[in-house]
Write a protein that holds these residues in place. Structure first.
Motif, PDB file in Angstrom:
ATOM      1  N   LYS A  50       1.044  -1.556  -0.406  1.00  0.00           N
ATOM      2  CA  LYS A  50      -0.081   0.399  -0.181  1.00  0.00           C
ATOM      3  C   LYS A  50       0.850   1.435   0.013  1.00  0.00           C
ATOM      4  O   LYS A  50       0.158   2.109  -0.225  1.00  0.00           O
ATOM      5  N   VAL A  51       1.994   1.441   0.599  1.00  0.00           N
ATOM      6  CA  VAL A  51       3.203   2.328   0.551  1.00  0.00           C
ATOM      7  C   VAL A  51       4.553   2.070   0.619  1.00  0.00           C
ATOM      8  O   VAL A  51       5.502   1.343   0.295  1.00  0.00           O
ATOM      9  N   ASP A  52       5.321   2.980  -0.023  1.00  0.00           N
ATOM     10  CA  ASP A  52       6.705   2.406  -0.253  1.00  0.00           C
ATOM     11  C   ASP A  52       7.771   3.733   0.465  1.00  0.00           C
ATOM     12  O   ASP A  52       7.074   4.760   0.724  1.00  0.00           O
ATOM     13  N   PHE A  53       8.289   3.336   0.190  1.00  0.00           N
ATOM     14  CA  PHE A  53       9.399   4.623   0.440  1.00  0.00           C
ATOM     15  C   PHE A  53       9.663   5.770   0.108  1.00  0.00           C
ATOM     16  O   PHE A  53       9.317   7.182   0.770  1.00  0.00           O
ATOM     17  N   ALA A  54       9.480   5.822  -0.748  1.00  0.00           N
ATOM     18  CA  ALA A  54       9.161   7.726  -1.880  1.00  0.00           C
ATOM     19  C   ALA A  54       8.078   8.669  -1.039  1.00  0.00           C
ATOM     20  O   ALA A  54       7.744   9.211  -0.781  1.00  0.00           O
TER      21      ALA A  54
END
Length: 69
Positions: A50-54
């Motif tokens: 659902k979510v990444d580092f960026a």
């Protein structure tokens, strides 16, 4: 769930802690945030699907802090 420690510069007070924590918790997929002002570290537990580092980096930088790594 994935755990990652982010190094964030510019945090120095309770308001900083709340701003960073709130920005990350607003992201879909972030379940836990622990901000350590003394170390300049933010431990994040999140769902990689659902979510990444960026996205996390952008959310923190939108609050006026720099993500070193």
């Amino acid at each position: 769930m994935t755990e990652r420690t982010l190094e964030v510069s510019g945090m120095s007070c309770g308001h900083c802690k709340m701003a960073v924590s709130g920005a990350l918790k607003d992201l879909d997929g972030v379940s836990e945030v622990d901000v350590d002002l003394a170390r300049g570290k933010v431990d994040v537990t999140y769902d990689e699907a659902k979510v990444d580092f960026a996205q996390m980096k952008d959310a923190i930088e939108d609050q006026g802090y720099d993500v070193v790594k």
